[in-house]
Design a protein around this motif. Structure first.
Motif, PDB file in Angstrom:
ATOM      1  N   LYS A   1       4.100  10.053   8.580  1.00  0.00           N
ATOM      2  CA  LYS A   1       3.352   9.363   9.169  1.00  0.00           C
ATOM      3  C   LYS A   1       3.180   7.891   9.250  1.00  0.00           C
ATOM      4  N   ALA A   2       2.349   7.343   8.078  1.00  0.00           N
ATOM      5  CA  ALA A   2       1.507   5.815   8.092  1.00  0.00           C
ATOM      6  C   ALA A   2       2.448   5.359   8.238  1.00  0.00           C
TER       7      ALA A   2
ATOM      8  N   ASN B   1       4.340   4.711  11.333  1.00  0.00           N
ATOM      9  CA  ASN B   1       3.502   3.495  11.827  1.00  0.00           C
ATOM     10  C   ASN B   1       2.471   1.998  11.563  1.00  0.00           C
TER      11      ASN B   1
ATOM     12  N   GLU C   1       0.912   1.349   8.890  1.00  0.00           N
ATOM     13  CA  GLU C   1      -0.463   1.780   8.311  1.00  0.00           C
ATOM     14  C   GLU C   1      -0.173   1.173   7.107  1.00  0.00           C
ATOM     15  N   VAL C   2       1.347   1.445   5.730  1.00  0.00           N
ATOM     16  CA  VAL C   2       1.651   1.628   4.493  1.00  0.00           C
ATOM     17  C   VAL C   2       2.769   1.310   4.955  1.00  0.00           C
ATOM     18  N   GLN C   3       3.214   0.845   3.358  1.00  0.00           N
ATOM     19  CA  GLN C   3       4.710   0.432   3.140  1.00  0.00           C
ATOM     20  C   GLN C   3       5.716   1.227   2.557  1.00  0.00           C
TER      21      GLN C   3
ATOM     22  N   THR D   1       5.397   5.598   0.422  1.00  0.00           N
ATOM     23  CA  THR D   1       4.807   6.739   0.022  1.00  0.00           C
ATOM     24  C   THR D   1       5.083   7.868  -0.438  1.00  0.00           C
TER      25      THR D   1
ATOM     26  N   VAL E   1      -3.636   4.793  -1.045  1.00  0.00           N
ATOM     27  CA  VAL E   1      -3.988   5.083   0.540  1.00  0.00           C
ATOM     28  C   VAL E   1      -4.243   6.745   0.618  1.00  0.00           C
TER      29      VAL E   1
ATOM     30  N   SER F   1       0.949  -1.598   0.383  1.00  0.00           N
ATOM     31  CA  SER F   1       0.062   0.099   0.040  1.00  0.00           C
ATOM     32  C   SER F   1       1.000   1.362  -0.056  1.00  0.00           C
TER      33      SER F   1
ATOM     34  N   SER G   1       0.657   5.252   0.469  1.00  0.00           N
ATOM     35  CA  SER G   1      -0.247   6.915   1.118  1.00  0.00           C
ATOM     36  C   SER G   1       0.420   7.705  -0.205  1.00  0.00           C
TER      37      SER G   1
ATOM     38  N   TYR H   1      -4.213  10.464   2.500  1.00  0.00           N
ATOM     39  CA  TYR H   1      -4.119  11.086   3.515  1.00  0.00           C
ATOM     40  C   TYR H   1      -4.655  12.615   3.524  1.00  0.00           C
TER      41      TYR H   1
END
Length: 332
Positions: free
Chosen positions: A204-205, A208, A210-212, A214, A194, A166, A168, A196
């Motif tokens: 930040k995702a 954290n 949340e994704v692999q 960006t 994804v 994923s 971001s 944001y």
């Protein structure tokens, strides 16, 4: 989808090319009408419309241009922020202003995307270019401990694990989303996108988990990359960026793909060519100055110059390219 160019803009480009951007006053008599003679221009302040909020990158670069441009033209330049509608409020304000050389727009890549996204009808055909001064390529950034250290390894992992990665971005339909989607199409990989609310939460995702990955400008992830939690695998530009001199471009990795955010200057259609030329020369002098170059470099903004005709052609090609990408994503 290919956009039809109007004869007015085509004639303007041919005229500027043939004269090197400088028009003779006698040749403008028919199109200037009641405008003041060239010798009296400028006789009042020049407004620079920024379609984005104060404090952001477009606003900051626009204000720097405004502060310095007055040194090269005998008048003051000031910035007004006219925001909303993914830039469309400001773009429409530029397009609808009096074409007298006293309104200049700080125009961004969104002029080439929002009509395809169904946000507003305004597009590059509604504006006349002055020059481009900035390009910030997207960058592919992942956790430092990710199982890939190069773009090639990232692509191979994505091919071996379709749909697992994923990426971001700063919002669905925004430039960093379109950059990631365009690269995925070029590389032939299946990834998830994804959105944001901005580049910071998208970065930040990744931190954290949340994704692999960006996609954002190098400047937006520089702090996290330099401090270690993240690593950047590649940048989507023709050249490496100064803040990441060791990070290769996608072209170096074998992918002929460039994309990112850019900024330039435009005026309303039917602005006299001579005044466009005067504005171009003032802004080009600013662009070439050590003061402006230092400002851009220290703040992580890339500098790319295209003259009046080159910038117009560039916007046309961007408009058509984004049409294809957005259509393939079924975003319109």
């Amino acid at each position: 989808m290919t956009r039809k160019e109007t004869s007015t803009r085509t004639d303007r480009r041919s005229f500027l090319k043939a004269t090197g951007g400088v028009a003779a006053a006698a040749g403008l008599a028919g199109c200037t009408g009641a405008l003041q003679s060239s010798s009296s221009y400028p006789s009042e302040q020049v407004e620079m419309i920024v379609p984005w909020s104060a404090g952001g990158g477009t606003d900051r670069t626009g204000r720097k241009l405004a502060n310095l441009a007055g040194e090269h033209m005998d008048t003051e330049f000031f910035v007004s922020n006219q925001t909303g509608g993914s830039g469309s409020v400001g773009f429409n304000a530029i397009a609808n202003a009096d074409p007298d050389g006293y309104t200049v727009g700080v125009t961004t890549v969104e002029i080439c995307t929002i009509s395809h996204l169904g946000i507003a009808e305004v597009n590059p055909e509604d504006l006349t270019s002055v020059m481009q001064y900035n390009f910030d390529p997207a960058s592919l950034t992942v956790p430092e401990d990710a199982p890939y250290d190069t773009v090639e390894e990232f692509v191979q992992y994505a091919k071996d694990n379709p749909g697992e990665i994923s990426i971001s971005n700063s919002g669905i339909g925004a430039i960093w989303h379109l950059s990631a989607a365009g690269f995925a199409q070029q590389a032939g990989i299946d990834v998830k996108h994804v959105g944001y609310d901005g580049g910071a939460p998208a970065t930040k995702a990744v931190l954290n988990g949340e994704v692999q990955a960006t996609t954002a400008s190098a400047a937006e992830v520089a702090g996290q990359v330099q401090d270690g939690p993240l690593k950047t695998l590649g940048v989507f530009g023709d050249e490496r960026v100064s803040i990441f001199p060791d990070v290769p471009t996608l072209k170096e990795a074998g992918y002929d793909f460039t994309m990112g955010a850019w900024r330039g200057l435009t005026v309303p259609n039917d602005t006299p060519d001579e005044r466009i030329s005067q504005l171009h020369d003032a802004y080009k002098s600013v662009y070439d100055s050590d003061d402006f170059k230092s400002f851009m470099d220290e703040n992580g903004f890339g500098t790319v110059y295209r003259d009046t005709e080159e910038f117009s052609s560039f916007m046309d090609s961007e408009y058509d390219r984004f049409a294809d990408i957005i259509e393939s994503l079924d975003l319109n």
